[in-house]
Scaffold this motif. Structure first.
Motif, PDB file in Angstrom:
ATOM      1  N   SER A 187       0.913  -1.862   1.454  1.00  0.00           N
ATOM      2  CA  SER A 187       0.355  -0.707   2.159  1.00  0.00           C
ATOM      3  C   SER A 187      -1.062  -0.476   1.644  1.00  0.00           C
ATOM      4  O   SER A 187      -1.315  -0.591   0.445  1.00  0.00           O
ATOM      5  N   GLU A 188      -1.988  -0.218   2.565  1.00  0.00           N
ATOM      6  CA  GLU A 188      -3.377   0.023   2.195  1.00  0.00           C
ATOM      7  C   GLU A 188      -3.817   1.394   2.695  1.00  0.00           C
ATOM      8  O   GLU A 188      -3.429   1.810   3.790  1.00  0.00           O
ATOM      9  N   GLN A 189      -4.630   2.045   1.897  1.00  0.00           N
ATOM     10  CA  GLN A 189      -5.230   3.308   2.316  1.00  0.00           C
ATOM     11  C   GLN A 189      -6.749   3.127   2.312  1.00  0.00           C
ATOM     12  O   GLN A 189      -7.340   2.796   1.292  1.00  0.00           O
ATOM     13  N   TRP A 190      -7.345   3.303   3.486  1.00  0.00           N
ATOM     14  CA  TRP A 190      -8.795   3.239   3.620  1.00  0.00           C
ATOM     15  C   TRP A 190      -9.328   4.662   3.578  1.00  0.00           C
ATOM     16  O   TRP A 190      -8.977   5.485   4.419  1.00  0.00           O
ATOM     17  N   GLY A 229     -15.714   2.397  11.437  1.00  0.00           N
ATOM     18  CA  GLY A 229     -16.475   1.482  10.599  1.00  0.00           C
ATOM     19  C   GLY A 229     -15.781   1.127   9.301  1.00  0.00           C
ATOM     20  O   GLY A 229     -14.553   1.186   9.193  1.00  0.00           O
ATOM     21  N   LYS A 230     -16.581   0.772   8.282  1.00  0.00           N
ATOM     22  CA  LYS A 230     -16.040   0.375   6.983  1.00  0.00           C
ATOM     23  C   LYS A 230     -15.729   1.608   6.129  1.00  0.00           C
ATOM     24  O   LYS A 230     -16.455   2.604   6.183  1.00  0.00           O
ATOM     25  N   PRO A 231     -14.686   1.549   5.309  1.00  0.00           N
ATOM     26  CA  PRO A 231     -14.335   2.688   4.445  1.00  0.00           C
ATOM     27  C   PRO A 231     -15.224   2.743   3.204  1.00  0.00           C
ATOM     28  O   PRO A 231     -15.892   1.766   2.860  1.00  0.00           O
ATOM     29  N   LEU A 232     -15.199   3.882   2.536  1.00  0.00           N
ATOM     30  CA  LEU A 232     -15.913   4.020   1.266  1.00  0.00           C
ATOM     31  C   LEU A 232     -15.116   3.409   0.125  1.00  0.00           C
ATOM     32  O   LEU A 232     -15.672   2.925  -0.850  1.00  0.00           O
ATOM     33  N   GLN A 233     -13.792   3.437   0.279  1.00  0.00           N
ATOM     34  CA  GLN A 233     -12.919   2.938  -0.792  1.00  0.00           C
ATOM     35  C   GLN A 233     -11.612   2.442  -0.176  1.00  0.00           C
ATOM     36  O   GLN A 233     -11.163   2.938   0.855  1.00  0.00           O
ATOM     37  N   ILE A 293     -13.844  -7.126   2.308  1.00  0.00           N
ATOM     38  CA  ILE A 293     -13.912  -6.105   3.364  1.00  0.00           C
ATOM     39  C   ILE A 293     -15.173  -5.262   3.233  1.00  0.00           C
ATOM     40  O   ILE A 293     -15.878  -4.995   4.209  1.00  0.00           O
ATOM     41  N   MET A 294     -15.500  -4.859   2.006  1.00  0.00           N
ATOM     42  CA  MET A 294     -16.627  -3.964   1.795  1.00  0.00           C
ATOM     43  C   MET A 294     -17.974  -4.661   2.023  1.00  0.00           C
ATOM     44  O   MET A 294     -18.953  -4.030   2.417  1.00  0.00           O
TER      45      MET A 294
END
Length: 302
Positions: free
Chosen positions: A279-282, A264-268, A234-235
């Motif tokens: 479950s995911e946390q962006w 956009g893309k997350p930092l983490q 993803i990153m």
């Protein structure tokens, strides 16, 4: 003697009637009184859980735990209103899969307190999602049948844009890993394919798939490396600038749709296994983050 007996019976009836009326009056007063301190605490807990779809399961579990313990009608009515509110919010936000899960797993079991319109809506949504889930199960069985018959040419040409990407990738990688093992043995590519299989897959033949992977990888190593691989994928993905659009977030968006949005893309990325999947946390900043459940956007904070 008969006259005395009649007087005694009449007196007894009057006493019993008076006691009954007193009990009814006391009950009526009890039902109409304000909630007790304990009931107010329970109502506060229910109110907190009623605020977000992510807490809906906690709400229904807490409601079932306390509803029969409410002694005042006011408190009971307030709890029932919140029950309707939570179901209505699930419907309005089109969180159909969560609603389906909560209903079929027995969390929404007090349909008697719902309005007739809500009951009708819930029944329709559950019926519609069941059709989708049954169709999904048939597709999964089809892929597994192709793998079982070692029809790898068909597997490589298999296309399906209705299954969620994680499930499809896991099943295809499982088949490709079997093919690679048979043709070339335990190569680096074989282990790379194993790490493309989600350890959180809970569908058809999940135990068989888990047994296949853990024959070559320890379960903890598999989970850890899978999460690292997904995060890196993803990153490190490249997205064209013209694909980014200023569109609002909506519940149910895919990860790709979010990346293509202005967020956009997350930092983490943090991934957490749950009883229902993953479950995911962006994370975009200290206060700005998104939440995905089973690859669908379910909440965000700006």
């Amino acid at each position: 003697m008969k006259k005395a007996l009649s007087i005694f019976l009449l007196f007894t009836i009057l006493i019993l009637s008076a006691c009954s009326n007193t009990a009814i009056q006391q009950k009526s007063e009890k039902e109409g009184e304000e909630p007790t301190e304990t009931e107010l605490t329970w109502l506060e807990i229910l109110e907190v859980y009623s605020q977000e779809n992510l807490s809906a399961q906690n709400f229904f579990e807490t409601y079932s735990k306390y509803i029969d313990q409410f002694t005042s009608t006011t408190a009971r009515n307030m709890a029932n209103e919140m029950y309707n509110k939570v179901v209505q919010h699930l419907i309005t936000s089109k969180d159909n899969k969560r609603l389906y899960f909560l209903y079929t797993e027995g969390f929404i079991k007090h349909k008697e307190v719902l309005s007739k319109d809500l009951v009708k809506s819930v029944n329709q949504i559950v019926a519609d999602v069941k059709i989708e889930e049954d169709a999904k199960k048939e597709k999964i069985k089809r892929i597994l049948s192709i793998i079982e018959n070692k029809n790898f040419d068909s597997l490589h040409s298999y296309i399906d844009d209705t299954l969620d990407k994680e499930t499809l990738d896991s099943l295809l990688s499982y088949g490709y890993a079997i093919e690679e093992l048979q043709k070339n043995g335990e190569t680096n590519h074989f282990f790379d394919l194993l790490l493309s299989i989600s350890p959180l897959y809970k569908g058809e033949k999940n135990k068989e798939i888990e047994a296949f992977v853990t024959k070559y990888l320890a379960l903890d190593e598999w989970k850890e490396k899978y999460i690292v691989k997904i995060n890196n994928r993803i990153m490190n993905q490249e997205y064209k600038g013209d694909q980014v659009k200023n569109i609002p977030l909506t519940a149910g968006m895919s990860k790709q749709e979010v990346v293509y949005s202005a967020w956009g893309k997350p930092l983490q990325i943090k991934i957490f296994p749950t009883d229902q999947g993953v479950s995911e946390q962006w994370i975009y900043s200290d206060i700005k983050h998104l939440t995905f459940d089973n690859n669908e956007l379910t909440g965000w904070q700006e």
